[in-house]
Design a protein around this motif. Structure first.
Motif, short mmCIF file in Angstrom:
data_model
loop_
_atom_site.label_atom_id
_atom_site.label_comp_id
_atom_site.label_asym_id
_atom_site.label_seq_id
_atom_site.Cartn_x
_atom_site.Cartn_y
_atom_site.Cartn_z
N PHE A 178 6.12 3.38 13.31
CA PHE A 178 5.19 4.06 12.42
C PHE A 178 5.78 4.27 11.03
O PHE A 178 5.03 4.24 10.04
CB PHE A 178 4.72 5.38 13.05
CG PHE A 178 3.69 5.13 14.13
CD1 PHE A 178 2.40 4.79 13.79
CD2 PHE A 178 4.04 5.17 15.46
CE1 PHE A 178 1.45 4.52 14.77
CE2 PHE A 178 3.10 4.90 16.45
CZ PHE A 178 1.81 4.58 16.11
N LEU A 179 7.10 4.45 10.93
CA LEU A 179 7.72 4.54 9.61
C LEU A 179 7.49 3.25 8.83
O LEU A 179 7.08 3.25 7.66
CB LEU A 179 9.23 4.80 9.75
CG LEU A 179 9.64 6.23 10.07
CD1 LEU A 179 11.15 6.31 10.23
CD2 LEU A 179 9.20 7.17 8.97
N LEU A 180 7.73 2.10 9.48
CA LEU A 180 7.62 0.84 8.77
C LEU A 180 6.17 0.52 8.45
O LEU A 180 5.85 0.02 7.37
CB LEU A 180 8.25 -0.28 9.61
CG LEU A 180 8.81 -1.44 8.79
CD1 LEU A 180 9.88 -0.97 7.84
CD2 LEU A 180 9.35 -2.54 9.68
N LEU A 181 5.29 0.84 9.40
CA LEU A 181 3.86 0.59 9.18
C LEU A 181 3.37 1.39 7.98
O LEU A 181 2.67 0.88 7.10
CB LEU A 181 3.09 0.99 10.44
CG LEU A 181 1.64 0.59 10.55
CD1 LEU A 181 1.52 -0.92 10.47
CD2 LEU A 181 1.07 1.06 11.87
N TYR A 191 -4.66 -0.01 7.20
CA TYR A 191 -3.67 0.88 7.78
C TYR A 191 -4.18 1.47 9.09
O TYR A 191 -3.48 1.50 10.11
CB TYR A 191 -3.37 1.98 6.76
CG TYR A 191 -2.31 2.98 7.17
CD1 TYR A 191 -1.05 2.55 7.61
CD2 TYR A 191 -2.55 4.35 7.09
CE1 TYR A 191 -0.09 3.46 7.96
CE2 TYR A 191 -1.58 5.26 7.44
CZ TYR A 191 -0.36 4.82 7.88
OH TYR A 191 0.60 5.72 8.22
N ILE A 192 -5.45 1.92 9.08
CA ILE A 192 -6.01 2.53 10.30
C ILE A 192 -6.10 1.50 11.43
O ILE A 192 -5.70 1.77 12.56
CB ILE A 192 -7.39 3.15 9.99
CG1 ILE A 192 -7.21 4.36 9.06
CG2 ILE A 192 -8.08 3.58 11.28
CD1 ILE A 192 -8.51 4.93 8.55
N ILE A 193 -6.60 0.29 11.09
CA ILE A 193 -6.68 -0.74 12.13
C ILE A 193 -5.28 -1.02 12.69
O ILE A 193 -5.09 -1.18 13.90
CB ILE A 193 -7.31 -2.04 11.59
CG1 ILE A 193 -8.72 -1.77 11.07
CG2 ILE A 193 -7.36 -3.10 12.67
CD1 ILE A 193 -9.37 -3.00 10.45
N SER A 194 -4.28 -1.10 11.79
CA SER A 194 -2.91 -1.36 12.24
C SER A 194 -2.45 -0.29 13.23
O SER A 194 -1.83 -0.61 14.25
CB SER A 194 -1.96 -1.39 11.05
OG SER A 194 -2.21 -2.49 10.24
N ILE A 195 -2.73 0.96 12.90
CA ILE A 195 -2.28 2.04 13.79
C ILE A 195 -2.95 1.92 15.15
O ILE A 195 -2.30 2.01 16.20
CB ILE A 195 -2.59 3.42 13.14
CG1 ILE A 195 -1.63 3.65 11.97
CG2 ILE A 195 -2.45 4.53 14.15
CD1 ILE A 195 -1.85 4.94 11.23
N VAL A 196 -4.27 1.66 15.14
CA VAL A 196 -4.98 1.51 16.41
C VAL A 196 -4.39 0.35 17.21
O VAL A 196 -4.12 0.47 18.42
CB VAL A 196 -6.49 1.29 16.15
CG1 VAL A 196 -7.21 0.94 17.44
CG2 VAL A 196 -7.10 2.53 15.52
#
Lengths: 114, 205
Positions: free
Chosen positions: B75-78, A28-33
């Motif tokens: 960001f909602l979907l993620l 999840y963190i890598i995805s956000i970055v």
């Protein structure tokens, strides 16, 4: 015998691994970055056209891989990984359709301008 | 017990590597479905990329996209992809209640995504960008709309799975359904990443 519910990852991958909270959080963190990098580059006009496209595509592809590995567990499962082989076949078709269309229609437009 | 059967099922024969249990076959079948979906989206992406400059004299995406909404959708979907993974984790620990809670959160995040997307579509139509406006907007609405339809179907599907689990409890069958649903949901997030990249970011850059 004791670990019926959680990790059964030590025996040659007969069953699927299900990941752990840790691996999901890391994914999840890598995805956000990987989402923020192209956003920052695009919104602030930080790079030239080609470089921006490169950053967008590289981060998108990396994030696709993160989804596959950390969330969809493509690497787990039994040995002939038919799901991975199926996916590779799908990506082959995808690239043929997308790259082929861009190539042919690009040539078309060059032809029409002459 | 070196090869503990993890899900307590009775149909486990270990003697031949080629023997699968039915849930594995179902999982592979679902991967094949996902690949057909990859092909569907690849044609729509190819169409959009080829037609992206054909705006028929009307404004294109760079002028009309509302990036704040798009970033919020992302960001909602993620996050919903993450929470659907947590639901699967809870399921493998046979924690029914946390699993349902994570699934509901996933569904709510998905619904929030849909609400933002529909708001975006309505705004675009009010600005005059409709399916008929130009090749660009036709390709845009078809591509992004197809993804939105997938999300809608996913939410309905998830609700039906929750109802089944409440009625029948967790067993091999319902576990397989949750696993397959989470695969589908992660896949939709992966498709959205490319929508964000190729449709929105490359348009506004």
């Amino acid at each position: 015998m004791a670990d019926h519910n959680n990790s059964h990852n030590s025996h040659g991958g007969e069953r699927h691994e299900h990941g752990s909270v840790k691996s999901y959080v890391i994914g999840y963190i890598i995805s956000i970055v990987l989402t923020i990098i192209p956003l920052v580059v695009v919104m602030n006009d930080m790079m030239g056209r080609t470089a921006t496209i490169a950053v967008i595509m590289v981060t998108a592809t990396l994030q696709f891989l993160v989804q596959l590995v950390f969330f969809m567990h493509i690497r787990d499962g039994e040995q002939p990984r038919w799901n991975a082989i199926t996916l590779i076949f799908g990506i082959l078709i995808l690239l043929t359709i997308v790259v082929g269309s861009i190539w042919i229609m690009g040539n078309n437009q060059i032809g029409m301008k002459m | 017990m070196a090869q503990s059967p993890a899900h307590g099922s009775d149909h486990h024969d270990h003697h031949a590597a080629g023997h699968h249990d039915p849930q594995d076959i179902k999982l592979l079948g679902f991967w094949i479905f996902l690949v057909t979906d990859v092909i569907l989206f690849s044609t729509l992406f190819a169409t959009f990329i080829v037609l992206r400059n054909n705006t028929n004299g009307f404004e294109g995406g760079a002028d009309l996209f509302n990036m704040t909404g798009v970033i919020a959708e992302t960001f909602l979907l993620l996050t919903s992809s993450f929470t659907s993974g947590l639901a699967v984790l809870a399921m493998h620990q046979n924690k029914v209640k946390p699993m349902i809670i994570w699934l509901v959160i996933t569904g709510l995040l998905g619904a929030g995504f849909l609400a933002l997307e529909l708001t975006e579509f309505v705004e675009l139509v009010h600005e005059g960008a409709t399916l008929q406006t130009s090749a660009f907007w036709s390709a845009f609405f078809t591509l992004v709309g197809t993804h939105g339809v997938h999300v809608t179907i996913g939410i309905g599907w998830m609700i039906s799975i929750i109802i089944q689990i409440v009625r029948r409890g967790l067993n091999d069958d319902t576990k397989g359904k949750v696993t397959v649903f989470s695969l589908y949901w992660h896949f939709l997030d992966a498709v959205w990443i490319f929508l964000l990249s190729i449709v929105y970011l490359m348009e506004v850059m």
